[in-house]
Design an enzyme around this catalytic site. Sequence first.
Site, PDB file in Angstrom:
ATOM      1  N   ASP A 202      26.481 -21.003  -1.310  1.00 44.94           N
ATOM      2  CA  ASP A 202      26.925 -19.702  -0.813  1.00 44.94           C
ATOM      3  C   ASP A 202      25.991 -18.635  -1.408  1.00 44.94           C
ATOM      4  OD1 ASP A 202      28.241 -17.611   0.367  1.00 44.94           O
ATOM      5  OD2 ASP A 202      30.237 -18.309  -0.154  1.00 44.94           O
TER       6      ASP A 202
HETATM    7  C1  NOJ Z   1      29.311 -15.095   1.351  1.00 48.03           C
HETATM    8  C2  NOJ Z   1      30.493 -15.741   2.005  1.00 48.03           C
HETATM    9  O1  NOJ Z   1      31.312 -16.340   1.029  1.00 48.03           O
HETATM   10  C3  NOJ Z   1      30.145 -16.776   3.052  1.00 48.03           C
HETATM   11  O2  NOJ Z   1      31.302 -17.102   3.760  1.00 48.03           O
HETATM   12  C4  NOJ Z   1      29.065 -16.295   3.957  1.00 48.03           C
HETATM   13  O3  NOJ Z   1      28.765 -17.293   4.905  1.00 48.03           O
HETATM   14  C5  NOJ Z   1      27.850 -15.908   3.153  1.00 48.03           C
HETATM   15  N1  NOJ Z   1      28.195 -14.849   2.232  1.00 48.03           N
HETATM   16  C6  NOJ Z   1      26.679 -15.458   4.025  1.00 48.03           C
HETATM   17  O4  NOJ Z   1      26.982 -14.290   4.662  1.00 48.03           O
END
Ligand code: NOJ
Length: 768
Positions: A286
Amino acid sequence: MKINHLKISLLSLACLLLSGCGQKSEMDKFIDSLMSEMTLEQKIGQLNLHSAGGFVSALRVTEDDENVQLLRKGELGGIYGTGNVEAMTEYQKIALESGAGIPLIFGMDVIHGHQTTFPIPLGISTSWNLDLIEKSARIAAKEASACGINWVFSPMVDICRDARWGRIAEGSGEDPYLGGEIAKAMVYGYQGRDDEFAVDEVMTCVKHYALYGGAEAGRDYNSVFLSRQEALNGYMRPYAEAAKAGAGSYMSSFNEFEGIPASANKYLLTDLLRDSFGFDGFVVSDATAVVEMVAHGLGDLQEVSARALQAGLDMDMNSDGFVGTLRKSLDEGRVSEADIDRACRRILEAKYKLGLFDDPFRYLDPSRQAEQNWTEENRAFAREFARECQVLLKNDNSVLPLDRNARVAVIGPFADAASEMAGCWASSNHSNEFVTIYEGISEASAAKVTKAEGSWIFNDPEMEESIKYGLMKIFAPNMSFGKVHETPKNVLLAEAVAKAAASDVIVACVGELNNMSGEGASRTELTIPDAQRELLMALKKTGKPVVLVLTTGRPLVLDWESENMDAILVSWASGAEAGHAIADVLYGEVSPSAKLTTSFPRSVGQEPLYYNHKNTGRPHPDYEPYRKFTSCYTDELNGPLFPFGFGLSYTSFEYGPVTLSKDEMSHDGEIVASVEVANTGNFDAKETVQLYIHDVYSTSTRPAKELRGFEKISLKAGEKKTVEFRINAETLSYYNHSLEWVCETGDYEIMIGPDSERLEKAVLTVVD
Ligand code: NOJ
């Protein structure tokens, strides 16, 4: 007989490899030859993913762009967060002329539709309609791929039992079986059902792996404290099902599990995901999850990056940990070249499968963008789908459906709020054109319709401002946003009450702003925000019937509302066609058929609250008052206000007794459980028939009930249908204390009904 899950997955993996041998070896040969030409730096570069720099659509690619500089050095494998085909084409050209000339993969958070936004995922799950869910992902794939995106950060399959967690909005609720079925449907919708990626199909990224929804106290990013057994039984199924459906990638989550953050957790990333679930794609972290392991206390950036790679993480999103430290770690012997090669190969395989080596520009066709997005057809589907996501919780004196000749006052801050219909994680450029509740009702009504804003969101405008502009304040810290409200509260209220008093029926549109759920949006109070509850109280005092239409990203405490409102329709954030879909239900164009996929609590103090809980040694009936020395509260019932699986219809259904084709079953046998369901009312309607099991005695404790099947059927008024569920050892299995997937001998209660509480029962005995 015990069924060993691990052996089964290894076997199916072996079959898969053999059957796809020809194509696989072509790909292998291609990648072998490509990698033999690549420098170590170029290989590490493939492991690096960056955002396009905010979710910009008017992106201009210039030489001082950090991503261009990285590309020129061959240090970037992918970019996410833009759907600007022109900019992506520029990036792709630069990628091809730099370093090893490897095309970029383009990712994006396409969560519930793309330009045509569907209801938020929690809302989608309440449809219990797998065909529509798959179709919604199919349409999202078409739209996103027409914008150059070939990789979507979806489905989000985290099970969540705690409504305080804002990201409950992004998933499918509290049940792992339902979550698993939805996960598969989404993967099929995005990727198609075969191994090839057509140009309008995109690779999925299943997130957030793993157990992110188990955050302690519902506080986002918090630690997860679960036993492996509970994790496997209560949370893991959707991740495993997505792998079975062929998901191309996974995203490692922010949380820790067993003392190790997911992004460096070998048990999660390798032992379970690959060796047990049979996943063979790549895992991306993530955003900044790698560098965040420094704050977790695992080591400096070099240390956490090395640990992540070795644990099975392949791509680093936004931390620059891999690109910045792996070379050094290799020189110092902290990682091996084989570790780097393995991760690089997996990313190249994904690009190969997407057809990017054949044609790096295959997704970058500007003519598709306008033609295939925000189309009439997609919007018509959004309306049809959103109608199935409206959960009717209360309907006293059949106040609904509304009479088209009744004068309606549509009141509340969500009455005419187009962009608030989008929900969290919606990136459509069209959210100002989304159909509002007021617009939908005005079109459907034959009488006078009035509207009024009625109240602020909160009595405290600063709180509202910080929630509303939270994200913007990060991107533009010096920007001034002005006041959230110009009109004083009492003026809004007086106008609303006057309009309400002059109507025949009030539709009160209140709830949560988009930004009150989703990432970084946990709450400790789960009531409708104060200012809006005051509005509801004033509307109630007019003596007119009040229909509450609730916009929300999570289950709320509707204690006062369930006593005082005449009808309650949970509408979530229903997307592009929200207003039409809501009006279709309010006026009886269709009967509501959605059912809750999360328990709605009586009090925030009950959280985490979920129907598939264990019994304890001192069980206490859900709806009986306090009794000392049993497992209950002194000041509140145990049961939810509205249970999992619950939702009303305009018609009535009657369920017959549960019959079993045989009341004994061997481990390799199969029986059929059936029930007759009759539509005894006056509306044609849909009904979701639910199957639950309970293992009476087991070598480990089991939940009081577990969903293990469901079927959504259509029944015309007066019609009856027999619904059948096939039950075999797989249906009854669970992970025992030794973490083996087993079906134990003994008695099982087989329960069927319209929700998790009103169930007819029969007993099935599993024999050796
Ligand atoms: C953080 C989030 O937790 C995740 O769901 C997302 O896909 C990513 N950022 C990228 O935007």
